[in-house]
Design an enzyme around this catalytic site. Structure first.
Site, mmCIF file in Angstrom:
data_model
loop_
_atom_site.group_PDB
_atom_site.id
_atom_site.type_symbol
_atom_site.label_atom_id
_atom_site.label_comp_id
_atom_site.label_asym_id
_atom_site.label_seq_id
_atom_site.Cartn_x
_atom_site.Cartn_y
_atom_site.Cartn_z
ATOM 1 N N LYS A 201 92.972 -56.782 92.317
ATOM 2 C CA LYS A 201 92.202 -55.660 91.744
ATOM 3 C C LYS A 201 91.192 -56.171 90.710
ATOM 4 O O LYS A 201 90.019 -55.790 90.708
ATOM 5 C CB LYS A 201 93.167 -54.671 91.090
ATOM 6 N N CYS A 255 85.386 -49.261 85.235
ATOM 7 C CA CYS A 255 86.086 -50.270 86.041
ATOM 8 C C CYS A 255 85.418 -51.630 85.931
ATOM 9 O O CYS A 255 85.990 -52.572 85.399
ATOM 10 C CB CYS A 255 86.111 -49.833 87.500
HETATM 11 N N1 SAJ Z 1 75.220 -51.676 89.305
HETATM 12 C C1 SAJ Z 1 74.072 -52.458 89.156
HETATM 13 N N2 SAJ Z 1 73.543 -53.067 90.254
HETATM 14 C C2 SAJ Z 1 74.086 -52.932 91.491
HETATM 15 C C3 SAJ Z 1 75.257 -52.143 91.643
HETATM 16 C C4 SAJ Z 1 75.800 -51.526 90.526
HETATM 17 O O1 SAJ Z 1 73.535 -52.612 88.046
HETATM 18 O O2 SAJ Z 1 73.518 -53.498 92.441
HETATM 19 C C5 SAJ Z 1 75.825 -51.041 88.114
HETATM 20 C C6 SAJ Z 1 75.848 -49.522 88.172
HETATM 21 O O3 SAJ Z 1 74.660 -48.954 87.778
HETATM 22 C C7 SAJ Z 1 76.994 -49.226 87.211
HETATM 23 C C8 SAJ Z 1 77.948 -50.399 87.409
HETATM 24 O O4 SAJ Z 1 77.184 -51.403 88.032
HETATM 25 O O5 SAJ Z 1 76.536 -49.216 85.870
HETATM 26 C C9 SAJ Z 1 79.199 -50.094 88.203
HETATM 27 O O6 SAJ Z 1 78.917 -49.320 89.345
HETATM 28 P P1 SAJ Z 1 79.669 -49.512 90.765
HETATM 29 O O7 SAJ Z 1 79.101 -48.562 91.724
HETATM 30 O O8 SAJ Z 1 79.647 -50.939 91.137
HETATM 31 O O9 SAJ Z 1 81.199 -49.210 90.426
HETATM 32 P P2 SAJ Z 1 82.107 -47.985 89.924
HETATM 33 O O10 SAJ Z 1 82.508 -48.341 88.535
HETATM 34 O O11 SAJ Z 1 81.552 -46.648 90.167
HETATM 35 O O12 SAJ Z 1 83.380 -48.063 90.927
HETATM 36 C C10 SAJ Z 1 83.983 -49.292 91.175
HETATM 37 C C11 SAJ Z 1 84.118 -49.526 92.662
HETATM 38 N N3 SAJ Z 1 84.225 -50.965 92.860
HETATM 39 C C12 SAJ Z 1 83.387 -51.669 93.626
HETATM 40 O O13 SAJ Z 1 82.450 -51.188 94.227
HETATM 41 C C13 SAJ Z 1 83.668 -53.140 93.699
HETATM 42 C C14 SAJ Z 1 85.347 -48.837 93.247
HETATM 43 O O14 SAJ Z 1 85.569 -49.242 94.586
HETATM 44 C C15 SAJ Z 1 86.584 -49.144 92.416
HETATM 45 O O15 SAJ Z 1 87.691 -48.440 92.906
HETATM 46 C C16 SAJ Z 1 86.315 -48.696 91.000
HETATM 47 O O16 SAJ Z 1 85.203 -49.441 90.509
HETATM 48 C C17 SAJ Z 1 87.584 -48.970 90.200
HETATM 49 O O17 SAJ Z 1 88.309 -48.015 89.890
HETATM 50 O O18 SAJ Z 1 87.887 -50.125 89.941
#
Ligand code: SAJ
Length: 401
Positions: A201, A255
């Site tokens: 995780k 997360c």
């Molecule tokens: N972000 C970027 N660039 C990107 C992708 C994302 O700057 O190319 C930023 C977003 O704007 C945001 C952050 O990263 O600020 C996180 O966003 P995210 O969409 O990657 O993740 P979360 O926090 O909404 O959800 C994640 C998910 N994990 C992954 O995609 C690896 C989800 O599957 C998990 O279950 C969740 O975290 C968790 O509970 O751990």
């Protein structure tokens, strides 16, 4: 089968509802009596599309009811938060408290599972705690760790269809937990041990954090070098084995911006890259705030008046209303601290009011402001047209210019 879900939050409640929908008789336990009350009234206290209808269905059919205390069950799932204490050290006291609550209920043949994101070794610690209080259960109950992987907003689909990793304290525990989850999960249930499952995780979210840090570092380099980072990444990704993520104004949410610390605080000497990725992503938000402050000063020097600045987006990622750990909120706050509040227009189209920020409509702000700062790539912002008469700081690639 009867199951007790300890914790009715963003993960515990949806999982309890989906399990109940698939024939598990569920007791949802929460220490907050308000959560228990509204859940029993069929009202969802979290935001998740489609979930309230499912809750009403399982409450009505009697398959789920909420309570502040557990009931004798066959499975106990720990789905409580693991916040920080001190300097980014994981605090497992909620996991421990929930475990202590279920210990008196445990009986031969039962299954105990931790779902909460936890530092490596937590399942072993809870196993020792359980057997220290109930030594007669040694070898007679099943203990496992099984993290969730769902994306908020798509939980109904992902809870059922995503693969899961299941790590038992022994093979019998893994098999028992697989049997439990197979009642409502259609994705593959991959067996392993508890430490690997815990680390898995943390690894998933650290991997994403590191990849975003790479994109964010590139964006800072490209800014200095006079290269369009969006074009650069698009071109580099034409390579068949390169897949760079998108830069933004930092990393937020509960997360990705949190879990890497669970590794770096336990393995400080070893986790150099993981810790640096956290630093790079935190620094990106600081860098963005400085860019805005400098743009405001430059405008003042050139135009002999203070500019109006629009901060576009407060949510931590596009098209949601969640501001937790949001770098956009941090940048907006920092910019407001160094300017007169009257000159800053704050925009977040996905919420109607905020207790700190006075919100302005996005079109109105775009029209009125001299400096436009894009912080979150909401769909609404993509309908706006580029304006040569404005200073545009596009940190999240609205125009990719
Ligand atoms: N972000 C970027 N660039 C990107 C992708 C994302 O700057 O190319 C930023 C977003 O704007 C945001 C952050 O990263 O600020 C996180 O966003 P995210 O969409 O990657 O993740 P979360 O926090 O909404 O959800 C994640 C998910 N994990 C992954 O995609 C690896 C989800 O599957 C998990 O279950 C969740 O975290 C968790 O509970 O751990």
């Amino acid at each position: 089968m009867k199951a007790c879900f300890m914790g009715l939050g963003y993960i515990g409640l949806p999982t309890a509802i989906i399990a109940a929908k698939h024939g598990v008789k569920v007791t949802g336990v929460d220490i907050n009596p308000h959560v228990v009350e509204v859940t029993n009234a069929g009202k969802l206290h979290i935001i998740e599309p489609g979930m309230e209808e499912l809750l009403q269905e399982v409450v009505k059919s009697g398959m789920l009811h909420a309570s502040t205390t557990p009931e004798v069950s066959d499975a106990y799932l720990i789905v409580v938060p693991t916040p920080f204490k001190g300097d980014h050290e994981p605090d497992i006291s909620y996991v421990q408290a929930a475990t202590e609550t279920v210990i008196p209920y445990l009986k031969e043949g039962d299954l105990y599972v931790i779902e909460s994101t936890s530092p490596v070794g937590t399942t072993d610690k809870m196993k020792d705690l359980i057997f220290s209080k109930r030594p007669e259960l040694k070898g007679k109950i099943h203990i496992a760790y099984c993290p969730e992987r769902v994306l908020p907003g798509n939980v109904i689909y992902e809870l059922v269809h995503n693969d899961r990793v299941i790590g038992g304290m022994d093979e019998a525990s893994t098999a028992k937990a697989q049997e439990f989850y197979s009642q409502f999960v259609q994705g593959t249930l991959h067996p392993t041990n508890s430490k690997t499952a815990e680390m898995c995780k943390l690894t998933e979210n650290s991997s994403r954090d590191s990849q975003i840090a790479f994109a964010n570092e590139l964006s800072i380099i490209c800014d200095k070098a006079g290269i369009n980072v969006w074009e650069l990444i698009n071109l580099a990704n034409k390579h068949p084995r390169v897949n760079i993520l998108q830069p933004g104004c930092g990393v937020g949410g509960h997360c990705i911006a949190v879990d890497p610390y669970f590794i770096s605080s336990d393995f400080p000497a070893e986790s150099k890259m993981i810790a640096t990725a956290r630093e790079v992503n935190n620094y990106k938000a600081f860098w963005c705030a400085e860019k805005v402050q400098n743009a405001i000063l430059r405008f003042e020097l050139e135009h002999h008046r203070k500019p109006v600045t629009a901060m576009m987006g407060l949510a931590f990622k596009p098209n949601i209303d969640d501001l937790r750990e949001s770098p956009a909120k941090y940048i907006t706050t920092k910019v407001m601290q160094s300017s007169s509040n009257a000159d800053i227009l704050v925009v977040e189209p996905n919420i109607t009011t905020h207790n700190v920020f006075k919100l302005t409509d996005y079109k109105e702000a775009y029209e009125k402001a001299d400096i436009i700062v894009f912080l979150t790539a909401h769909n609404q912002f993509k309908t706006l047209e580029w304006r040569d008469d404005k200073v545009i700081l596009d940190f999240c690639g609205i125009f990719k210019k």
